[in-house]
Enzyme design. Sequence first.
Site, PDB file in Angstrom:
ATOM      1  N   ARG A 145       3.472 -10.450   1.160  1.00 33.33           N
ATOM      2  CA  ARG A 145       2.538 -10.039   2.217  1.00 33.33           C
ATOM      3  C   ARG A 145       1.904 -11.254   2.895  1.00 33.33           C
ATOM      4  O   ARG A 145       1.741 -11.299   4.122  1.00 33.33           O
ATOM      5  CB  ARG A 145       1.433  -9.157   1.629  1.00 33.33           C
ATOM      6  CG  ARG A 145       1.854  -7.738   1.338  1.00 33.33           C
ATOM      7  CD  ARG A 145       0.662  -6.914   0.919  1.00 33.33           C
ATOM      8  NE  ARG A 145       0.237  -7.186  -0.448  1.00 33.33           N
ATOM      9  CZ  ARG A 145      -1.034  -7.160  -0.861  1.00 33.33           C
ATOM     10  NH1 ARG A 145      -1.998  -6.917   0.007  1.00 33.33           N
ATOM     11  NH2 ARG A 145      -1.335  -7.387  -2.114  1.00 33.33           N
ATOM     12  N   ALA A 183       5.960  -0.983  -2.096  1.00 35.34           N
ATOM     13  CA  ALA A 183       7.223  -1.674  -2.375  1.00 35.34           C
ATOM     14  C   ALA A 183       8.135  -0.819  -3.239  1.00 35.34           C
ATOM     15  O   ALA A 183       7.695   0.059  -3.993  1.00 35.34           O
ATOM     16  CB  ALA A 183       6.950  -3.006  -3.060  1.00 35.34           C
ATOM     17  N   LEU A 230       4.538  -4.399  -8.794  1.00 32.14           N
ATOM     18  CA  LEU A 230       4.974  -4.274  -7.403  1.00 32.14           C
ATOM     19  C   LEU A 230       3.896  -3.497  -6.665  1.00 32.14           C
ATOM     20  O   LEU A 230       3.308  -2.558  -7.217  1.00 32.14           O
ATOM     21  CB  LEU A 230       6.293  -3.502  -7.322  1.00 32.14           C
ATOM     22  CG  LEU A 230       7.605  -4.277  -7.374  1.00 32.14           C
ATOM     23  CD1 LEU A 230       8.781  -3.295  -7.398  1.00 32.14           C
ATOM     24  CD2 LEU A 230       7.748  -5.219  -6.194  1.00 32.14           C
ATOM     25  N   ASP A 231       3.617  -3.869  -5.416  1.00 35.73           N
ATOM     26  CA  ASP A 231       2.664  -3.110  -4.616  1.00 35.73           C
ATOM     27  C   ASP A 231       3.129  -1.662  -4.482  1.00 35.73           C
ATOM     28  O   ASP A 231       4.341  -1.382  -4.516  1.00 35.73           O
ATOM     29  CB  ASP A 231       2.539  -3.723  -3.221  1.00 35.73           C
ATOM     30  CG  ASP A 231       1.746  -5.025  -3.237  1.00 35.73           C
ATOM     31  OD1 ASP A 231       1.037  -5.283  -4.215  1.00 35.73           O
ATOM     32  OD2 ASP A 231       1.856  -5.788  -2.253  1.00 35.73           O
ATOM     33  N   PRO A 232       2.196  -0.712  -4.342  1.00 38.74           N
ATOM     34  CA  PRO A 232       2.579   0.699  -4.223  1.00 38.74           C
ATOM     35  C   PRO A 232       3.640   0.982  -3.167  1.00 38.74           C
ATOM     36  O   PRO A 232       4.553   1.784  -3.395  1.00 38.74           O
ATOM     37  CB  PRO A 232       1.251   1.390  -3.894  1.00 38.74           C
ATOM     38  CG  PRO A 232       0.235   0.538  -4.575  1.00 38.74           C
ATOM     39  CD  PRO A 232       0.728  -0.876  -4.404  1.00 38.74           C
TER      40      PRO A 232
END
Length: 306
Positions: free
Chosen positions: A180, A49, A45-47
């Site tokens: 995104r 998120a 997961l992106d930071p």
Amino acid sequence: MTSTAAAAADGALVIDKPSGPSSHDIVSAVRRALGGVKVGHTGTLDPLATGVLPLLIGRATRLARFLASATKTYTAHVQFGWGTDTYDSAGEATGPPTPVAVDRAALETVLGGFRGSYLQKPPAYSAKRVGGHRAYALARASRVVALEPVMVTVHDLRLLELDGGTATIEVTSSAGFYVRSLAHDLGVALGTPAHLAGLRRTRSGEFDLTQAVPFGVALEAPGTALQRMVPAGALLRHLKGCRLTVEGVRLVCHGRDVEPRLLLDAPPPPGTAESPVRLLDEAGALVALGVVREASGALHPVVVLR
């Protein structure tokens, strides 16, 4: 919790990831909290998120490739009116913010174009590799990043709320899908810049928020967190299972093929060579994953858990 107890743990620990740390940060921190046992994940997961981040503990890490391809569900907040170089709120604005009021009917129409399978271009700031380098590293060095579009599938996409220029959407997609990029592409389709303002993953394959443990609990009370762990034997229940005789279990644990005569259940049907089969002992505990050899019908272990 003792280090011995942690070492004996094999399964999936679902973390409710907070915004900020990367998925690798979470893995490293939980590994330390559990006394150094093996810990992996089934997809990052992106930071920024939050939400469902399944961690695999102990021997269950061997199942990662079978869990990583599962579908994911997200709740996303898309901000229209300005874009960023990363396509999310962590990046630099690509222009001055412009207040917009998005038309609901127009947005609903645009969303329809992103359902199903299509080629999606990943963000320049992503973990994709380009010539042996991470795309985000090249982008940060102001080098041109040319990423090839990737085939993705959106199984479900719906508008939950629209407040002026901010839309809340729910999306269920294949692995490898970038929310995104979806936010950016929605803006392009509507003729206004857009970026992802917030993201929460609510499901990853067979795991959801009802199983999740807050990250802080996993660090401060790892023994309590492990009580919520999904045992390795309870994973991948959607796959066909075959119980083996004692001799069959012995062969599998040595990486040997198991002939149909050593199965206590009906063998998998022909044509399932590419679909893994859960290989169980007489009591139904997961021993390994295997595939069917077309010629002989024997089960060949590809991952052994014992």
